[in-house]
Structures are given as C-alpha cells and as structure tokens.
Scaffold this motif. Structure first.
Motif, short mmCIF file in Angstrom:
data_model
loop_
_atom_site.label_atom_id
_atom_site.label_comp_id
_atom_site.label_asym_id
_atom_site.label_seq_id
_atom_site.Cartn_x
_atom_site.Cartn_y
_atom_site.Cartn_z
N PHE A 85 41.74 41.73 8.53
CA PHE A 85 42.40 40.54 7.97
C PHE A 85 42.60 39.48 9.05
O PHE A 85 42.46 38.28 8.79
N PHE A 86 42.95 39.93 10.25
CA PHE A 86 43.15 39.00 11.36
C PHE A 86 41.90 38.15 11.58
O PHE A 86 41.99 36.92 11.75
N GLY A 87 40.74 38.80 11.57
CA GLY A 87 39.49 38.07 11.76
C GLY A 87 39.26 37.04 10.66
O GLY A 87 38.75 35.94 10.93
N ILE A 88 39.65 37.39 9.45
CA ILE A 88 39.50 36.45 8.32
C ILE A 88 40.40 35.23 8.51
O ILE A 88 39.98 34.09 8.30
N PHE A 89 41.64 35.49 8.93
CA PHE A 89 42.57 34.37 9.15
C PHE A 89 42.08 33.46 10.27
O PHE A 89 42.19 32.23 10.18
N ILE A 90 41.54 34.06 11.33
CA ILE A 90 41.00 33.27 12.45
C ILE A 90 39.86 32.38 11.97
O ILE A 90 39.78 31.19 12.30
N GLU A 91 38.97 32.95 11.17
CA GLU A 91 37.83 32.18 10.66
C GLU A 91 38.28 31.06 9.72
O GLU A 91 37.60 30.04 9.58
#
Length: 222
Positions: A85-91
């Motif tokens: 999820f963290f990666g999605i938020f960063i993107e």
C-alpha cells in the motif's frame, strides 16, 4: 525466572496464564504418580508420569519457540502487505510521511505499534536511525534495505529514481517472502507425517511396560 518471563513475553504469550497451565500439568503428573504408586507400588509404570512431565516441559518450550516464530512470520507478512500500500500511495503523489500515516490505518498487531513509534521518531530525528530501528523489529534482513531505500526518498528527494529503487528492492523482498511461505507450508506438511510415528512409539512403550509387568508377575509367582 526473569529469563523465562521474558521468553514468554517475547513470544507474545501471557506469562502468568502459561505458568499456571504448566504447574497444573505437573500437578496432574504428580497425582498420577501417587495413584500408580499405591496401585502398583514401585513399578515400571512410574515411568509414565515421568515421561509426561518431560513431555509437558518440552511442549511448553516448543510452544514458546513456535509462537515466537509464528509472530515473526506474521510481522513480515504484515510488513509486505502494508508496504505494498505504501508503494501505491507514493506513486499517487503522497510523500513518505503521509504514506506512512496512511498505512497505519490498515495496520494490525505489533507492526502497527512499530509504525507509530517510527512516525513519532521521524518527527524528532531526521536521520536514518528511526528507519533502521524500525527494521530491527523484523528478522528479515531485506527489510532493512527497504527502509534505507525509503529514507533515501526522504533525504534525497522523492523523484522517480528513488521510487524505482524502492519498488525494485521491495519487489525482491516480496518475491523472496512468497518463496519462503511456500517452503514453510511444505515443512508444516512434512512435520505432520511424524504424528503417526509418535503414536506408534507411545503404543510400543505402553506395550513394553505391560509385558515387563506381566513377566514380573509371573516371576514372582514362581
């Protein structure tokens, strides 16, 4: 005693509850030994409560070890889930701090506490230390690499290069953990194959004790 208490707490087990269960099991073994003594006198059957005591102590030790290992595995699984999820938020344009705050909403158990501590530490310490401290809660060394990559996104800027670096390292971690999970499942299945052997072993011991007791009775009769 403190070492035993710490071992239970490290495994996320209730120390007092587990100790009471163990003492109760030992008390039952002691009572069984008394019953056998008055029923058979000093005989080979007294081995039974002695074996039960050893089994009880061994089971208690294995329970701590297994629970601790399961907790560690669950924490790693939770890390992988949350930082996906963290990666999605960063993107999506969130910065590191915002992304960490967002994934806390989805976090459970110990990992949620670790994340809360991380966020609090980040506010007070702008170095890499909070990220390293967070990674030290996990047994998987690859998590440290992921957290270093995240810190670089904070320290060097959240450009595409650092996002790609994080995604690359995290993907490797996720792939490795997927393989580890398959291996663990196979190991659990193989461990089940020992249960019939264990049952056969107990049966053989009981049969041997019975034969010895019968032979002893026959010899006394002669």
């Amino acid at each position: 005693m403190n070492k035993i208490k710490k071992a239970y707490e490290a495994a996320n087990l209730n120390y007092k509850k587990e100790l009471l269960i163990l003492l109760f099991e030992l008390l039952l073994c002691f009572l069984l030994a008394i019953v056998i003594y008055f029923w058979k006198g000093i005989s080979f059957f007294l081995i039974i409560p002695a074996l039960l005591v050893l089994c009880s102590l061994f089971y208690s030790y294995m329970k701590i070890d297994k629970k601790k290992r399961v907790n560690e595995e669950n924490n790693i699984d939770e890390f992988v889930r949350l930082f996906t999820f963290f990666g999605i938020f960063i993107e999506d344009g969130f910065n590191v701090y915002q992304s960490l705050k967002e994934i806390i909403l989805f976090a459970n158990g110990q990992v949620k506490k670790y994340l809360e501590t991380l966020l609090k530490s980040i506010e007070e310490d702008k170095t890499i230390k909070p990220f390293i401290d967070f990674s030290s809660n996990f047994k998987l060394a690859k998590i440290k690499e992921v957290m270093i990559a995240i810190y670089q996104m904070v320290d060097e800027g959240e450009g595409g290069v650092y996002i790609n670096q994080f995604q690359h390292i995290f993907q490797k971690l996720r792939d490795e953990e997927f393989e580890n999970e398959k291996t663990r499942k196979l190991e659990r299945l193989s461990n089940l194959s020992f249960l019939p052997l264990l049952g056969s072993g107990v049966t053989m011991i009981m049969l041997s004790l019975s034969i010895v007791e019968i032979m002893g009775g026959l010899m006394n009769g002669l």
